[in-house]
Scaffold this active site. Structure first.
Site, PDB file in Angstrom:
ATOM      1  N   GLU A  22      12.677 -70.911  76.015  1.00  0.00           N
ATOM      2  CA  GLU A  22      12.893 -69.790  74.913  1.00  0.00           C
ATOM      3  C   GLU A  22      11.680 -69.785  74.233  1.00  0.00           C
ATOM      4  O   GLU A  22      10.986 -68.809  73.808  1.00  0.00           O
ATOM      5  CB  GLU A  22      14.118 -69.967  74.175  1.00  0.00           C
ATOM      6  CG  GLU A  22      15.215 -69.703  74.980  1.00  0.00           C
ATOM      7  CD  GLU A  22      16.554 -69.728  73.960  1.00  0.00           C
ATOM      8  OE1 GLU A  22      17.209 -68.636  73.615  1.00  0.00           O
ATOM      9  OE2 GLU A  22      16.755 -70.933  73.553  1.00  0.00           O
ATOM     10  N   TYR A  54       9.827 -47.245  54.725  1.00  0.00           N
ATOM     11  CA  TYR A  54      10.261 -47.948  56.005  1.00  0.00           C
ATOM     12  C   TYR A  54       9.148 -48.486  57.071  1.00  0.00           C
ATOM     13  O   TYR A  54       9.643 -49.037  57.725  1.00  0.00           O
ATOM     14  CB  TYR A  54      11.617 -46.887  56.616  1.00  0.00           C
ATOM     15  CG  TYR A  54      11.352 -45.378  56.647  1.00  0.00           C
ATOM     16  CD1 TYR A  54      10.508 -45.063  57.590  1.00  0.00           C
ATOM     17  CD2 TYR A  54      11.946 -44.575  55.658  1.00  0.00           C
ATOM     18  CE1 TYR A  54      10.184 -43.706  57.579  1.00  0.00           C
ATOM     19  CE2 TYR A  54      11.752 -43.282  55.891  1.00  0.00           C
ATOM     20  CZ  TYR A  54      10.845 -42.852  56.742  1.00  0.00           C
ATOM     21  OH  TYR A  54      10.657 -41.447  57.075  1.00  0.00           O
ATOM     22  N   GLU A  74      19.487 -67.389  63.041  1.00  0.00           N
ATOM     23  CA  GLU A  74      20.056 -67.428  61.324  1.00  0.00           C
ATOM     24  C   GLU A  74      19.003 -67.455  60.469  1.00  0.00           C
ATOM     25  O   GLU A  74      18.691 -67.083  59.547  1.00  0.00           O
ATOM     26  CB  GLU A  74      20.993 -68.603  61.346  1.00  0.00           C
ATOM     27  CG  GLU A  74      22.272 -68.283  62.015  1.00  0.00           C
ATOM     28  CD  GLU A  74      22.375 -68.920  63.490  1.00  0.00           C
ATOM     29  OE1 GLU A  74      21.358 -69.013  64.021  1.00  0.00           O
ATOM     30  OE2 GLU A  74      23.624 -69.374  63.724  1.00  0.00           O
ATOM     31  N   LYS A 100      20.208 -60.928  69.820  1.00  0.00           N
ATOM     32  CA  LYS A 100      19.507 -61.768  70.813  1.00  0.00           C
ATOM     33  C   LYS A 100      20.198 -61.484  72.072  1.00  0.00           C
ATOM     34  O   LYS A 100      21.198 -62.570  72.462  1.00  0.00           O
ATOM     35  CB  LYS A 100      19.526 -63.219  70.613  1.00  0.00           C
ATOM     36  CG  LYS A 100      18.860 -63.943  71.502  1.00  0.00           C
ATOM     37  CD  LYS A 100      18.735 -65.712  70.667  1.00  0.00           C
ATOM     38  CE  LYS A 100      18.204 -66.470  71.716  1.00  0.00           C
ATOM     39  NZ  LYS A 100      18.068 -67.818  71.309  1.00  0.00           N
TER      40      LYS A 100
END
Length: 125
Positions: A22, A54, A74, A100
């Protein structure tokens, strides 16, 4: 605080995760951000300076998500939420969802997501 701005599906390639492949190869993540604010004055005066731009919001979130690799999504969600709340004075609260969808789970699933919510009323100091 009924007004909100939502940014959905901001895509970013990043290297977050606990497994070596990863962090080496990276993978696609998706971000959703909900900003709570009162934009009545901005709307009445048609004034971008009284609301959240934005484009700036998207760039800030993308830069953090694509930046320093973290083991935990997190951590990524928390860093984005804290930065957004600190960067836009008009905000009452923000909620950041990090998706994810290619998490290393050996089962069929649609998505894994974590959500960080920050509010000015919960800030210390």
């Amino acid at each position: 605080m009924a007004d909100r701005i939502e940014l959905k599906g901001l895509r970013v390639h990043a290297h977050h995760g606990v497994l070596e492949h990863e962090t080496r190869h990276g993978q696609g993540f998706s971000l959703d951000i909900v900003c709570w604010l009162d934009f009545a004055d901005a709307a009445a005066g048609d004034d971008l300076n009284l609301t959240v731009n934005y484009a700036d919001l998207a760039q800030l979130a993308h830069d953090i998500a694509a930046g320093t690799p973290r083991q935990l999504v997190e951590t990524v969600a928390s860093e984005i939420a804290d930065a957004v709340l600190g960067s836009f004075e008009a905000l009452h609260a923000v909620e950041v969802t990090v998706h994810k969808p290619h998490a290393p789970i050996p089962l069929l699933f649609d998505d894994v997501a974590v959500i960080a919510r920050r509010s000015r009323k919960n800030l210390k100091g």
